[in-house]
Design a protein around this motif. Structure first.
Motif, mmCIF file in Angstrom:
data_model
loop_
_atom_site.group_PDB
_atom_site.id
_atom_site.type_symbol
_atom_site.label_atom_id
_atom_site.label_comp_id
_atom_site.label_asym_id
_atom_site.label_seq_id
_atom_site.Cartn_x
_atom_site.Cartn_y
_atom_site.Cartn_z
ATOM 1 N N VAL A 147 -49.204 -15.246 -3.713
ATOM 2 C CA VAL A 147 -49.913 -14.897 -4.958
ATOM 3 C C VAL A 147 -49.107 -15.342 -6.173
ATOM 4 O O VAL A 147 -49.630 -15.987 -7.094
ATOM 5 N N SER A 148 -47.797 -15.014 -6.165
ATOM 6 C CA SER A 148 -47.002 -15.335 -7.351
ATOM 7 C C SER A 148 -46.834 -16.843 -7.499
ATOM 8 O O SER A 148 -46.867 -17.359 -8.621
ATOM 9 N N SER A 183 -52.369 -12.879 3.295
ATOM 10 C CA SER A 183 -51.177 -12.213 3.777
ATOM 11 C C SER A 183 -51.218 -12.419 5.285
ATOM 12 O O SER A 183 -52.002 -11.769 5.988
ATOM 13 N N SER A 221 -44.209 -14.207 2.034
ATOM 14 C CA SER A 221 -45.050 -13.012 2.094
ATOM 15 C C SER A 221 -46.367 -13.336 1.397
ATOM 16 O O SER A 221 -46.477 -14.366 0.710
ATOM 17 N N GLY A 222 -47.333 -12.445 1.554
ATOM 18 C CA GLY A 222 -48.589 -12.613 0.828
ATOM 19 C C GLY A 222 -48.335 -12.618 -0.668
ATOM 20 O O GLY A 222 -48.891 -13.431 -1.408
ATOM 21 N N MET A 223 -47.450 -11.717 -1.129
ATOM 22 C CA MET A 223 -47.135 -11.678 -2.560
ATOM 23 C C MET A 223 -46.391 -12.923 -3.012
ATOM 24 O O MET A 223 -46.532 -13.353 -4.159
ATOM 25 N N PHE A 231 -49.077 -8.069 -10.172
ATOM 26 C CA PHE A 231 -48.512 -9.348 -10.612
ATOM 27 C C PHE A 231 -49.254 -9.858 -11.848
ATOM 28 O O PHE A 231 -48.644 -10.280 -12.838
ATOM 29 N N ASP A 273 -58.733 -14.229 -1.693
ATOM 30 C CA ASP A 273 -57.786 -13.647 -0.748
ATOM 31 C C ASP A 273 -58.604 -13.311 0.498
ATOM 32 O O ASP A 273 -59.444 -12.415 0.490
ATOM 33 N N TYR A 276 -55.974 -6.296 -4.015
ATOM 34 C CA TYR A 276 -54.748 -5.744 -3.452
ATOM 35 C C TYR A 276 -53.834 -5.317 -4.616
ATOM 36 O O TYR A 276 -53.698 -6.063 -5.598
ATOM 37 N N GLY A 280 -50.695 -5.195 -5.219
ATOM 38 C CA GLY A 280 -49.624 -6.110 -5.612
ATOM 39 C C GLY A 280 -50.144 -7.260 -6.452
ATOM 40 O O GLY A 280 -49.481 -7.722 -7.383
ATOM 41 N N THR A 281 -51.348 -7.740 -6.125
ATOM 42 C CA THR A 281 -51.940 -8.856 -6.874
ATOM 43 C C THR A 281 -52.289 -8.404 -8.284
ATOM 44 O O THR A 281 -51.977 -9.079 -9.270
ATOM 45 N N GLY A 333 -47.058 -15.322 4.144
ATOM 46 C CA GLY A 333 -48.264 -15.625 3.374
ATOM 47 C C GLY A 333 -48.562 -17.099 3.448
ATOM 48 O O GLY A 333 -47.710 -17.898 3.868
#
Ligand SMILES: *Cc1c(COP(=O)(O)O)cnc(C)c1O
Length: 402
Positions: A92-93, A205, A87-89, A119, A183, A113, A115-116, A219
């Motif tokens: 990121v993570s 994403s 996933s996009g997340m 995180f 991003d 975003y 979620g970013t 992602g």
């Protein structure tokens, strides 16, 4: 795998990342639905694990269908390599958990975003990382220092479609020895290639425009080889948010038409913004393609089209909800970048967790509605939006506003 940087973007979108399947000659990239791969011999198994020989051995680390998606994206971003995530997340993570150490500082240009931001604030800080929010490029320059490890930006921003100057952010990162990450989900490489402006890592994403059909979550991160080897060896291998081969197949298929779809998204959004400009039911209209947009000049420099998102402010949450409930072609749903048009009220959905102070700071007003303009005929979309606006009671007060 082919990588032909002398070919035009549209040609690379169709051809790069894959050729005829070496095992069967299949023209379409097969879905390699396998968790594991036989070594052939015990000695080869040892060489694969030691990294002395390149090859597939377990699909959490690499898979031929996923690899084709990674190569195509890397080609379109003009970067040497890419690593895919679930996933996009997941992307990121993995970037943060791979690159950041206790004592490091991260600067991000708000808004990112949700979620970013979540995180960075809720996870990265647990590991002794300090996170700084910057309002603009000048604030980034002021905050950047010897402990800065990563500067994270997104352009255009969600949901007000602000524009961040990528070249300026990349220079600020270089000046303090930090890495810059962009991003690129909203622009896609069809409109902006952040590496051309000096950005080190480009993240997506793939769920949104790369896939384009609203049928898969994924992602991807593109960048220089050494950094991506680290990302694959740590963020992918130890965190494990690996993309499945079926999703990779859908993204490969979607990306072949990315340039054509982005052209249609941009045309539709530009036509809708032009039709809405000055509408009496609107308190504000945000689209980087409008000359009046504060980021228009930078957008015109770093984007080859102004994107498929348009945001409108109807003045109150009640008006926004009336408007949304009367749209017919714009499905009310989160996400963006699908061939179908989508609509959402960020204040009560995607951005609700931010809390009042951050909502005000990031300009997420109660009347704000985000429209993801699909590839339908622009005339039908304009008729739909104008029809829904006709149901919004216009107060005398609002009529007076330009
Ligand atoms: C959707 C989105 C993400 C998160 O991606 P998922 O695939 O939903 O995990 C990250 N950044 C931006 C800009 C997004 O729109």
């Amino acid at each position: 795998m082919t990588h032909n940087s002398d070919r035009a973007f549209r040609t690379r979108a169709v051809h790069d990342g894959h050729g005829l399947d070496p095992a069967t000659g299949a023209h379409a990239t097969p879905i390699y639905a396998t968790s594991t791969f036989g070594y052939g011999s015990a000695e080869r198994g040892a060489r694969l694990f030691a990294g002395e020989e390149q090859g597939y051995f377990y699909s959490r680390l690499s898979n031929p269908t996923v690899r084709a998606f990674e190569q195509k994206l890397a080609s379109l971003e003009g970067l040497p390599d890419a690593v895919a995530f679930a996933s996009g997340m997941g992307a990121v993570s993995a970037v943060c958990l791979t690159l950041l150490s206790p004592g490091d500082e991260v600067i991000f240009v708000a808004p990112l975003y949700g979620g970013t931001t979540g995180f960075l604030r809720e996870v990265a800080t647990k590991f002794g990382v300090t996170v700084h929010e910057a309002a603009d490029e000048a604030a980034v320059e002021a905050l950047a220092g010897p402990r800065t490890r990563l500067i994270w930006v997104e352009t255009p921003t969600n949901p007000r479609l602000g524009i961040v100057d990528l070249g300026r952010v990349a220079r600020a990162a270089r000046a303090c020895g930090a890495l810059s990450a962009a991003d690129n989900t909203f622009s896609t490489p069809a409109l902006t290639r952040p590496a051309e402006h000096g950005i080190d890592l480009v993240m997506h994403s793939a769920t949104k425009y790369l896939g384009g059909h609203g049928d898969a979550i994924g992602g991807v991160v593109a960048g220089p080889e050494a950094l991506l080897a680290e990302l694959r060896g740590v963020g992918l291998r130890h965190v494990g948010a690996s993309l499945g081969p079926f999703e990779a197949y859908l993204f490969l298929r979607g990306m072949k038409t990315l340039p054509l779809r982005m052209q249609a998204h941009c045309e539709g959004a530009q036509a809708l913004a032009a039709a809405l400009d000055g509408h009496p039911a609107l308190q504000a209209l945000h689209y980087p393609g409008l000359r009046t947009h504060p980021g228009h000049a930078v957008a015109a420099r770093q984007m080859s089209g102004f994107g498929g998102l348009v945001s409108v402010d109807l003045g109150s949450q009640a008006a926004a909800m009336t408007f949304l409930n009367h749209l017919q072609l714009f499905t009310q749903a989160v996400s963006l970048g699908d061939v179908e048009s989508l609509s959402c009220h960020p204040g009560s959905t995607t951005h609700a967790l931010l809390g009042e102070a951050a909502l005000v700071r990031q300009g997420v007003t109660p009347g704000l509605v985000r429209l993801s303009v699909g590839i339908e005929d622009p005339a039908d979309l304009i008729r739909d939006v104008l029809g829904a606006l006709a149901h919004v009671p216009v107060t005398g007060d609002k009529r007076l506003r330009p």
